[in-house]
Design a protein around this motif. Structure first.
Motif, PDB file in Angstrom:
ATOM      1  N   ALA A 135       0.843  -1.193   0.000  1.00 39.28           N
ATOM      2  CA  ALA A 135       0.000   0.000   0.000  1.00 39.28           C
ATOM      3  C   ALA A 135       0.879   1.245   0.000  1.00 39.28           C
ATOM      4  O   ALA A 135       1.688   1.439   0.909  1.00 39.28           O
ATOM      5  CB  ALA A 135      -0.913   0.004   1.215  1.00 39.28           C
ATOM      6  N   VAL A 136       0.720   2.074  -1.014  1.00 41.48           N
ATOM      7  CA  VAL A 136       1.412   3.362  -1.061  1.00 41.48           C
ATOM      8  C   VAL A 136       0.556   4.340  -0.269  1.00 41.48           C
ATOM      9  O   VAL A 136      -0.560   4.679  -0.681  1.00 41.48           O
ATOM     10  CB  VAL A 136       1.613   3.851  -2.509  1.00 41.48           C
ATOM     11  N   LEU A 137       1.063   4.771   0.881  1.00 39.33           N
ATOM     12  CA  LEU A 137       0.301   5.643   1.771  1.00 39.33           C
ATOM     13  C   LEU A 137       0.488   7.116   1.431  1.00 39.33           C
ATOM     14  O   LEU A 137      -0.424   7.918   1.646  1.00 39.33           O
ATOM     15  CB  LEU A 137       0.698   5.384   3.224  1.00 39.33           C
ATOM     16  N   SER A 138       1.679   7.471   0.922  1.00 45.33           N
ATOM     17  CA  SER A 138       1.925   8.862   0.520  1.00 45.33           C
ATOM     18  C   SER A 138       3.054   8.906  -0.498  1.00 45.33           C
ATOM     19  O   SER A 138       3.849   7.973  -0.607  1.00 45.33           O
ATOM     20  CB  SER A 138       2.259   9.739   1.733  1.00 45.33           C
ATOM     21  N   ASN A 139       3.086  10.003  -1.246  1.00 43.76           N
ATOM     22  CA  ASN A 139       4.103  10.223  -2.265  1.00 43.76           C
ATOM     23  C   ASN A 139       4.931  11.447  -1.906  1.00 43.76           C
ATOM     24  O   ASN A 139       4.514  12.285  -1.096  1.00 43.76           O
ATOM     25  CB  ASN A 139       3.449  10.458  -3.632  1.00 43.76           C
ATOM     26  N   HIS A 140       6.083  11.574  -2.534  1.00 41.26           N
ATOM     27  CA  HIS A 140       6.904  12.769  -2.374  1.00 41.26           C
ATOM     28  C   HIS A 140       6.125  13.993  -2.875  1.00 41.26           C
ATOM     29  O   HIS A 140       5.305  13.884  -3.789  1.00 41.26           O
ATOM     30  CB  HIS A 140       8.217  12.619  -3.146  1.00 41.26           C
ATOM     31  N   GLN A 141       6.391  15.126  -2.278  1.00 41.64           N
ATOM     32  CA  GLN A 141       5.787  16.407  -2.667  1.00 41.64           C
ATOM     33  C   GLN A 141       4.251  16.344  -2.673  1.00 41.64           C
ATOM     34  O   GLN A 141       3.593  17.032  -3.449  1.00 41.64           O
ATOM     35  CB  GLN A 141       6.295  16.849  -4.046  1.00 41.64           C
ATOM     36  N   ASN A 142       3.682  15.489  -1.834  1.00 42.75           N
ATOM     37  CA  ASN A 142       2.226  15.305  -1.746  1.00 42.75           C
ATOM     38  C   ASN A 142       1.588  14.928  -3.076  1.00 42.75           C
ATOM     39  O   ASN A 142       0.451  15.313  -3.367  1.00 42.75           O
ATOM     40  CB  ASN A 142       1.552  16.553  -1.163  1.00 42.75           C
ATOM     41  N   GLY A 143       2.322  14.179  -3.893  1.00 45.80           N
ATOM     42  CA  GLY A 143       1.783  13.732  -5.181  1.00 45.80           C
ATOM     43  C   GLY A 143       0.562  12.848  -4.999  1.00 45.80           C
ATOM     44  O   GLY A 143       0.419  12.155  -3.988  1.00 45.80           O
ATOM     45  N   ARG A 144      -0.327  12.873  -5.988  1.00 44.51           N
ATOM     46  CA  ARG A 144      -1.567  12.101  -5.902  1.00 44.51           C
ATOM     47  C   ARG A 144      -1.392  10.688  -6.429  1.00 44.51           C
ATOM     48  O   ARG A 144      -1.683   9.718  -5.750  1.00 44.51           O
ATOM     49  CB  ARG A 144      -2.680  12.817  -6.676  1.00 44.51           C
ATOM     50  N   ASP A 145      -0.947  10.547  -7.667  1.00 43.79           N
ATOM     51  CA  ASP A 145      -0.742   9.227  -8.256  1.00 43.79           C
ATOM     52  C   ASP A 145       0.700   8.777  -8.019  1.00 43.79           C
ATOM     53  O   ASP A 145       1.559   9.571  -7.662  1.00 43.79           O
ATOM     54  CB  ASP A 145      -1.052   9.253  -9.757  1.00 43.79           C
ATOM     55  N   THR A 146       0.945   7.495  -8.223  1.00 41.67           N
ATOM     56  CA  THR A 146       2.262   6.941  -7.920  1.00 41.67           C
ATOM     57  C   THR A 146       2.832   6.195  -9.112  1.00 41.67           C
ATOM     58  O   THR A 146       2.078   5.742  -9.975  1.00 41.67           O
ATOM     59  CB  THR A 146       2.189   6.022  -6.673  1.00 41.67           C
ATOM     60  N   HIS A 147       4.150   6.098  -9.157  1.00 38.45           N
ATOM     61  CA  HIS A 147       4.871   5.260 -10.121  1.00 38.45           C
ATOM     62  C   HIS A 147       5.681   4.231  -9.342  1.00 38.45           C
ATOM     63  O   HIS A 147       6.392   4.581  -8.410  1.00 38.45           O
ATOM     64  CB  HIS A 147       5.875   6.078 -10.946  1.00 38.45           C
ATOM     65  N   MET A 148       5.571   2.961  -9.747  1.00 40.39           N
ATOM     66  CA  MET A 148       6.493   1.921  -9.302  1.00 40.39           C
ATOM     67  C   MET A 148       6.983   1.250 -10.561  1.00 40.39           C
ATOM     68  O   MET A 148       6.182   0.882 -11.424  1.00 40.39           O
ATOM     69  CB  MET A 148       5.801   0.900  -8.398  1.00 40.39           C
ATOM     70  N   ARG A 149       8.291   1.092 -10.671  1.00 39.59           N
ATOM     71  CA  ARG A 149       8.870   0.581 -11.914  1.00 39.59           C
ATOM     72  C   ARG A 149       8.961  -0.941 -11.944  1.00 39.59           C
ATOM     73  O   ARG A 149       8.767  -1.536 -12.994  1.00 39.59           O
ATOM     74  CB  ARG A 149      10.220   1.238 -12.158  1.00 39.59           C
ATOM     75  N   GLN A 150       9.243  -1.580 -10.828  1.00 38.84           N
ATOM     76  CA  GLN A 150       9.313  -3.043 -10.761  1.00 38.84           C
ATOM     77  C   GLN A 150       9.046  -3.486  -9.335  1.00 38.84           C
ATOM     78  O   GLN A 150       9.361  -2.762  -8.380  1.00 38.84           O
ATOM     79  CB  GLN A 150      10.700  -3.573 -11.178  1.00 38.84           C
ATOM     80  N   ILE A 151       8.494  -4.701  -9.192  1.00 34.37           N
ATOM     81  CA  ILE A 151       8.366  -5.345  -7.884  1.00 34.37           C
ATOM     82  C   ILE A 151       8.791  -6.798  -8.046  1.00 34.37           C
ATOM     83  O   ILE A 151       8.386  -7.471  -8.989  1.00 34.37           O
ATOM     84  CB  ILE A 151       6.924  -5.286  -7.336  1.00 34.37           C
ATOM     85  N   LYS A 152       9.619  -7.273  -7.113  1.00 33.13           N
ATOM     86  CA  LYS A 152      10.048  -8.671  -7.073  1.00 33.13           C
ATOM     87  C   LYS A 152       9.702  -9.234  -5.698  1.00 33.13           C
ATOM     88  O   LYS A 152       9.818  -8.535  -4.688  1.00 33.13           O
ATOM     89  CB  LYS A 152      11.559  -8.800  -7.291  1.00 33.13           C
ATOM     90  N   VAL A 153       9.293 -10.502  -5.667  1.00 33.37           N
ATOM     91  CA  VAL A 153       8.949 -11.182  -4.425  1.00 33.37           C
ATOM     92  C   VAL A 153       9.869 -12.390  -4.308  1.00 33.37           C
ATOM     93  O   VAL A 153       9.886 -13.249  -5.192  1.00 33.37           O
ATOM     94  CB  VAL A 153       7.470 -11.632  -4.417  1.00 33.37           C
ATOM     95  N   HIS A 154      10.631 -12.459  -3.218  1.00 32.03           N
ATOM     96  CA  HIS A 154      11.593 -13.539  -3.039  1.00 32.03           C
ATOM     97  C   HIS A 154      11.151 -14.527  -1.964  1.00 32.03           C
ATOM     98  O   HIS A 154      10.617 -14.135  -0.923  1.00 32.03           O
ATOM     99  CB  HIS A 154      12.969 -12.985  -2.649  1.00 32.03           C
ATOM    100  N   SER A 155      11.434 -15.788  -2.252  1.00 30.24           N
ATOM    101  CA  SER A 155      11.213 -16.882  -1.323  1.00 30.24           C
ATOM    102  C   SER A 155      12.549 -17.601  -1.143  1.00 30.24           C
ATOM    103  O   SER A 155      13.265 -17.811  -2.122  1.00 30.24           O
ATOM    104  CB  SER A 155      10.176 -17.846  -1.895  1.00 30.24           C
ATOM    105  N   PRO A 156      12.900 -17.985   0.092  1.00 28.05           N
ATOM    106  CA  PRO A 156      14.164 -18.707   0.280  1.00 28.05           C
ATOM    107  C   PRO A 156      14.098 -20.075  -0.401  1.00 28.05           C
ATOM    108  O   PRO A 156      13.047 -20.717  -0.413  1.00 28.05           O
ATOM    109  CB  PRO A 156      14.302 -18.840   1.791  1.00 28.05           C
ATOM    110  N   CYS A 157      15.207 -20.493  -0.965  1.00 24.45           N
ATOM    111  CA  CYS A 157      15.285 -21.814  -1.607  1.00 24.45           C
ATOM    112  C   CYS A 157      15.546 -22.875  -0.550  1.00 24.45           C
ATOM    113  O   CYS A 157      16.325 -22.662   0.375  1.00 24.45           O
ATOM    114  CB  CYS A 157      16.406 -21.850  -2.641  1.00 24.45           C
ATOM    115  N   GLU A 158      14.900 -23.998  -0.729  1.00 21.33           N
ATOM    116  CA  GLU A 158      15.176 -25.139   0.132  1.00 21.33           C
ATOM    117  C   GLU A 158      16.515 -25.722  -0.286  1.00 21.33           C
ATOM    118  O   GLU A 158      16.832 -25.747  -1.481  1.00 21.33           O
ATOM    119  CB  GLU A 158      14.081 -26.196  -0.026  1.00 21.33           C
ATOM    120  N   PRO A 159      17.320 -26.206   0.642  1.00 21.15           N
ATOM    121  CA  PRO A 159      18.585 -26.824   0.249  1.00 21.15           C
ATOM    122  C   PRO A 159      18.316 -28.016  -0.676  1.00 21.15           C
ATOM    123  O   PRO A 159      17.427 -28.818  -0.405  1.00 21.15           O
ATOM    124  CB  PRO A 159      19.193 -27.296   1.573  1.00 21.15           C
TER     125      PRO A 159
END
Length: 182
Positions: A135-159
């Motif tokens: 959840a983006v709760l606030s932006n710089h300079q009180n901006g209204r809309d937001t930009h996110m360029r990439q999101i990655k989700v990591h899970s640890p590998c089992e041995p």
């Protein structure tokens, strides 16, 4: 991941984690046409998700089975996006929309590049969850809309290997006859 390295590909290539975002169903609270999930997940830093509505802006990541999550990486660029850059982000987890619990809140100050967010329980272990909400709760300079360029989700590998010495101390004669290879 004790080092200061923030590039998620370094950890993916090392084999200690895997990117599990492709195993999830992604949804957004809003987006401008042509600036949605496809751009958020295309591995290109030139494209981005742009929200289109009121704060908070939400990214929902739903897994079909309970999935272990250790880190979330978010790529933002204040120099390019200015008032569209998130300044406060909440990470929530749960089994569905109605039981999400806030597990982390981060403040970003003019970020440029990957931000690594550890996802841990109270015992400092990765969490197992069906759903993550960013959840983006606030932006710089009180901006209204937001930009996110990439999101990655990591899970640890089992041995992938196991210690054969754990299996050497058989207690019966029947098992001990298989303890060595001829």
């Amino acid at each position: 991941m004790a080092g200061l390295e923030k590039d998620p590909l370094v950890y993916e290539r090392s084999g200690t984690v895997r990117e599990v975002g492709n195993h999830a169903i992604w949804s957004l609270s809003s987006c401008k046409p042509g600036f949605g999930i496809d751009q958020l997940r295309d591995d290109c830093m030139e494209t981005y998700w742009q929200s289109d509505g009121q704060l908070p802006h939400l990214v929902n990541i739903q897994f079909q089975k309970k999935t272990m999550v250790s880190h979330i990486y978010i790529y933002t660029d204040y120099k390019l996006d200015e008032s569209y850059t998130p300044s406060r982000i909440s990470i929530r987890a749960g089994t569905h929309f109605n039981d999400l619990q806030e597990i982390e809140v981060i403040e970003l100050i003019e970020p440029s590049g990957w931000e690594m967010i550890p996802i841990k329980d109270i015992h400092d272990r990765p969490i197992r969850t069906y759903m993550i909400q960013i959840a983006v709760l606030s932006n710089h300079q009180n901006g209204r809309d937001t930009h996110m360029r990439q999101i990655k989700v990591h899970s640890p590998c089992e041995p992938t290997s196991f210690d054969i010495n754990k299996f050497r101390n058989f207690s019966t004669v029947q098992f001990q006859q298989y303890a060595t290879i001829r």
